[in-house]
Scaffold this motif. Sequence first.
Motif, PDB file in Angstrom:
ATOM      1  N   MET A   1       0.844  -1.170   0.000  1.00 16.47           N
ATOM      2  CA  MET A   1       0.000   0.000   0.000  1.00 16.47           C
ATOM      3  C   MET A   1       0.896   1.243   0.000  1.00 16.47           C
ATOM      4  N   GLN A   2       0.622   2.158  -0.898  1.00 16.35           N
ATOM      5  CA  GLN A   2       1.416   3.378  -1.014  1.00 16.35           C
ATOM      6  C   GLN A   2       0.681   4.530  -0.337  1.00 16.35           C
ATOM      7  N   ILE A   3       1.413   5.258   0.504  1.00 20.62           N
ATOM      8  CA  ILE A   3       0.851   6.437   1.167  1.00 20.62           C
ATOM      9  C   ILE A   3       1.167   7.649   0.301  1.00 20.62           C
ATOM     10  N   LEU A   4       0.153   8.428  -0.014  1.00 21.74           N
ATOM     11  CA  LEU A   4       0.300   9.626  -0.833  1.00 21.74           C
ATOM     12  C   LEU A   4      -0.058  10.857  -0.018  1.00 21.74           C
ATOM     13  N   CYS A  15      -1.886  12.821   4.641  1.00 20.72           N
ATOM     14  CA  CYS A  15      -1.274  11.643   4.040  1.00 20.72           C
ATOM     15  C   CYS A  15      -2.167  10.431   4.278  1.00 20.72           C
ATOM     16  N   ALA A  16      -2.434   9.677   3.230  1.00 17.42           N
ATOM     17  CA  ALA A  16      -3.273   8.489   3.323  1.00 17.42           C
ATOM     18  C   ALA A  16      -3.097   7.650   2.061  1.00 17.42           C
ATOM     19  N   ALA A  17      -3.568   6.425   2.124  1.00 18.33           N
ATOM     20  CA  ALA A  17      -3.490   5.548   0.956  1.00 18.33           C
ATOM     21  C   ALA A  17      -4.569   5.894  -0.068  1.00 18.33           C
ATOM     22  N   THR A  18      -5.717   6.389   0.414  1.00 14.47           N
ATOM     23  CA  THR A  18      -6.813   6.758  -0.478  1.00 14.47           C
ATOM     24  C   THR A  18      -7.338   8.133  -0.065  1.00 14.47           C
TER      25      THR A  18
END
Length: 87
Positions: A1-4, A15-18
Amino acid sequence: MQILTWLTPEDETYCAATPRAGRDTAIADRPADMPQGRYNRENGQWERVYEAPGPQDISLGEAERLWAWAEAQGEGMAGIILKALGL
């Protein structure tokens, strides 16, 4: 899972994955050398943000007077700090 890093329409970042909402936009992470910053939507870059001087900060004139005092006393930066602290 990538945190953006996400930017809301109210110009808040998180900052969150979605995204929390459909209108949030993924943006580049704030640079590591920028502890405070604001994302500029127009140019797509982070801008530095500086805090306004607080009541404990001294003015440029006071700093110049302290420097002149320290030079007259043969003191260095430590002398200025001690004088500013009232020690």
